[in-house]
Design an enzyme around this catalytic site. Structure first.
Site, PDB file in Angstrom:
ATOM      1  CG  LEU A  78      -2.013  -1.059   1.241  1.00 59.26           C
ATOM      2  CD1 LEU A  78      -2.760  -1.031   2.558  1.00 59.26           C
ATOM      3  CD2 LEU A  78      -2.981  -0.840   0.084  1.00 59.26           C
ATOM      4  NE  ARG A  79       7.103   2.435   1.785  1.00 58.09           N
ATOM      5  CZ  ARG A  79       7.536   1.255   2.191  1.00 58.09           C
ATOM      6  NH1 ARG A  79       7.773   0.306   1.316  1.00 58.09           N
ATOM      7  NH2 ARG A  79       7.747   1.016   3.467  1.00 58.09           N
ATOM      8  CB  ALA A  80       2.145   2.146  -4.803  1.00 60.43           C
TER       9      ALA A  80
END
Length: 697
Positions: A260-262
């Site tokens: 989910l960093r993107a």
């Protein structure tokens, strides 16, 4: 590149920028110029850790600072992290002068402390030692640095904008660090002659009179500084609506990025881009620009996959219409913390027209070409050339080469590799002294401390130094007081870590190799070893021999991506000049030995051993070729290089020529049918155990 650098300083939470590009594209110049246009920061006078006086929760090891403490303004620091820096220099260590002269335990801050609230720049970040990469990962994730060593216990804030530049030809970046960079851009020199002339003109003008050149562009620099300051004030008020968040999530899901960093980085970048353009609400154009900067490097599934993003697919996901307005809140609905309730908040005046320079082409942020590092060719290709071949697709399935006479030349064909597998670790036994890597044991600057030695260079071993000096105090006339230290007392730590190696592939690409899908098996084995070399940070080289001679298709390099690409392109066909291939390998190994005597090599010869070569009359003479190949093999064996022969011969009728070649090379013989990860690794590991200490003549 310019836009990505500006956005990450507007919103440091984005996570920094990785600039990839060919040599000579002003990557370092752009980064060093960024610090000069950033607004100044406020710090306490004498605070070595640069905490924010306006943040009541900030603590400094040099504090506490009372209400009467002097606050001063200073420019943002650009701290450069050298590739060869030691761990003590990066995180800090005991202040030796205070410890030795006054007996006081004081902490000397490292580069990460100096970079707090500033820029940390790593040139050639892909060449950074693994132990320093681990330190950066910890600091970037936690925002703090904790030092527990030599009687020192210190923890301090270390929040910085991490900027790295690299040339992909020199090797790729470790995936763990790659994902830590919020944004990535690809840069290349312009192909327009007029633009190239302007670059040369400005460079020559700067060299003639740097002060006059700076004054010439001083107005644009000041306008850019003002625009960045205004964007920082606005970024906290920009509204990212629920439809915008859903669109970002849809984009990341369709492109199948990991984690989910993107999503988080894309959202922060879109908000920063809106603030940069002077808008109080994120638009479709902001999300598009953010996705082009935040997603390409997160789509790589394998180390050899080319970074990039399909812009047509991105446009189809975003659609042609602007983001719909967020539905009004009903009774009982919770408020939205993503922005202010007043949508009308914005800059009083539009951004200065001259402040953006070539960084941003318009207030809507929808400019195409240049902002994200794309060139006339657009983004890097979504599918790397040759990916279809690596999936196991053959462009020529001619099985007739085995049925041809040994002297006949088979037609050329390009065969794809069978699916690669994960090989076990191949190591050279003994202790080397090569550059830091992840393959063989070595004595170097990193790793666990196993002893000390008399030296004035390297990481100081304080305890051993004091012990060496203590036994000499009486002869120096000292019975009490300070310990007298001399140069001969200095002891440095001996550390055992891992080194990188040179893996040189010598691949038979003759017609007999093209038959019965042999080349697919061979390429799968080589590709698997290349994957391992990528992870171990090895240098790799590749030689192919076919037709009338041998060719060094890839000089030894740290970029295994290039090796994988060249592997895809290798055609098979023609006769087998085995002797020429071995002699070319010998020349490469000797040359690399002169360049770096500490880089221990491993030679992998892939062939079926059917040597033949053409004469002037156009006829191939097998007996002469076999004799020459045996002589060449004996010559290579005399170099003392660890060698493995992968026998590609298959089928019920086998001549056993590769086994004979292995005997002349003093190499381990491994049939291609047994080249599983375990079989190949065991063979090489077992062979290298009997050649400890042998080197290239």
């Amino acid at each position: 590149m310019g836009l990505a650098l500006v956005l990450t300083t507007i919103s440091p939470e984005i996570g920094g920028v990785l600039v990839r590009g060919e040599k000579g594209t002003a990557k370092s110049t752009a980064v060093r110029g960024l610090a000069a246009v950033l607004p100044s920061i406020s710090v306490y006078a004498g605070d070595r850790f640069s905490i924010d006086p306006d943040d009541p929760s900030a603590e400094s090891p040099d504090g506490p600072f009372g209400p009467d403490a002097v606050v001063e303004s200073r420019p943002v620091r650009l701290i450069e992290l050298p590739v060869g820096a030691t761990e003590d220099r990066v995180v800090g260590s005991l202040h030796l002068e205070s410890a030795l002269s006054r007996g006081a335990v004081e902490f000397e801050p490292g580069l990460l402390a100096r970079a707090h609230r500033g820029l940390l720049y790593v040139d050639e970040v892909n060449l950074l030692h693994d132990h320093l990469v681990d330190l950066l990962l910890d600091a970037a994730a936690m925002g703090r640095v904790s030092v527990e060593r030599d009687g020192v216990s210190v923890s301090h804030a270390a929040r910085f904008v991490l900027i790295g530049t690299m040339n992909p030809e020199e090797g790729e970046l470790r995936p763990q660090l790659l994902d830590r960079f919020g944004l990535t851009v690809e840069v290349a020199a312009p192909r327009d002659p007029a633009l190239r002339v302007e670059v040369v003109r400005r460079r020559m003008s700067f060299d003639l009179d740097a002060a006059a050149f700076a004054e010439r562009f001083g107005g644009a620099d000041r306008a850019l500084t003002s625009r960045i300051a205004a964007a920082r004030e606005l970024v906290g008020k920009v509204r990212l609506t629920e439809p915008g968040l859903l669109k970002i999530a849809e984009v990341c899901a369709v492109f199948e990025v990991d984690g989910l960093r993107a999503d988080i980085v894309t959202a922060r970048t879109a908000v920063a881009h809106a603030a940069w353009a002077g808008r109080s609400e994120v638009t479709r154009a902001d999300i598009r620009r953010a996705a082009l900067l935040a997603l390409p490097h997160r789509r790589r599934r394998n180390p050899f996959d080319a970074p990039g993003i399909d812009e047509d697919l991105l446009d189809r996901i975003l659609g042609d219409e602007e983001l719909p307005p967020e539905p009004p809140e009903g009774p009982g609905d919770s408020g939205d913390d993503s922005g202010p309730e007043d949508d009308s908040v914005g800059l009083d005046t539009p951004p200065p027209s001259g402040s953006g320079g070539s960084t941003d082409g318009g207030e809507d942020g929808s400019t195409d070409g240049g902002e994200d590092g794309s060139t006339d060719g657009g983004e890097p290709p979504l599918v790397e050339p040759g990916e279809r071949q690596r999936a196991g697709v053959e462009t020529n399935t001619d099985d007739s080469a085995d049925d041809q006479p040994q002297g006949a030349a088979a037609p050329e064909s390009v065969t794809g590799a069978a699916p690669a597998y994960r090989p076990r670790l191949l190591t050279v036994t003994g202790l080397g002294t090569g550059r830091t890597g992840g393959r063989s044991k070595a004595i170097g600057s990193s790793g666990r401390r196993i002893g000390a030695r008399e030296s004035s260079r390297g990481s100081l071993h304080l305890v051993e130094t004091l012990k060496a000096a203590a036994g000499k105090q009486a002869t120096r006339g000292r019975t009490s007081g300070r310990v007298e230290l001399r140069v001969e007392d200095l002891r440095t730590a001996v550390r055992e870590g891992r080194e990188a190696n040179l893996v040189l592939f010598c691949v038979d690409a003759s017609g007999s190799m093209a038959a019965r899908k042999r080349m697919a098996q061979v390429k799968a084995a080589v590709l698997s070893l290349l994957l391992d070399a990528y992870r171990r940070r090895d240098k790799v080289g590749m030689i192919t021999f076919r037709g009338e001679g041998a060719e060094l298709v890839l000089p030894p390099t740290g970029s295994v991506d290039l090796a994988a690409a060249r592997l895809d392109e290798i055609p098979a066909g023609g006769r087998t000049p085995l002797a020429e291939g071995l002699l070319e390998a010998a020349r490469v190994l000797q040359r690399e030995r002169l360049r770096d005597r500490d880089l221990r090599p491993l030679l992998v010869v892939v062939t079926d051993g059917r040597a033949n070569f053409p004469k002037k009359d156009g006829q191939a003479h097998g007996k002469d070729a076999v004799r020459r190949s045996q002589q060449a093999a004996a010559y290579v064996a005399g170099l003392g290089v660890t060698t493995v022969v992968i026998d590609s011969e298959s089928g019920p009728m086998r001549l056993g020529l590769a086994r004979q070649l292995a005997a002349h090379l003093e190499a381990e013989h491994v049939p291609v049918a047994e080249v599983s990860a375990e079989a190949l690794t065991s063979a090489v590991h077992g062979f290298t155990g009997s050649t400890t200490g042998r080197g290239v003549a």
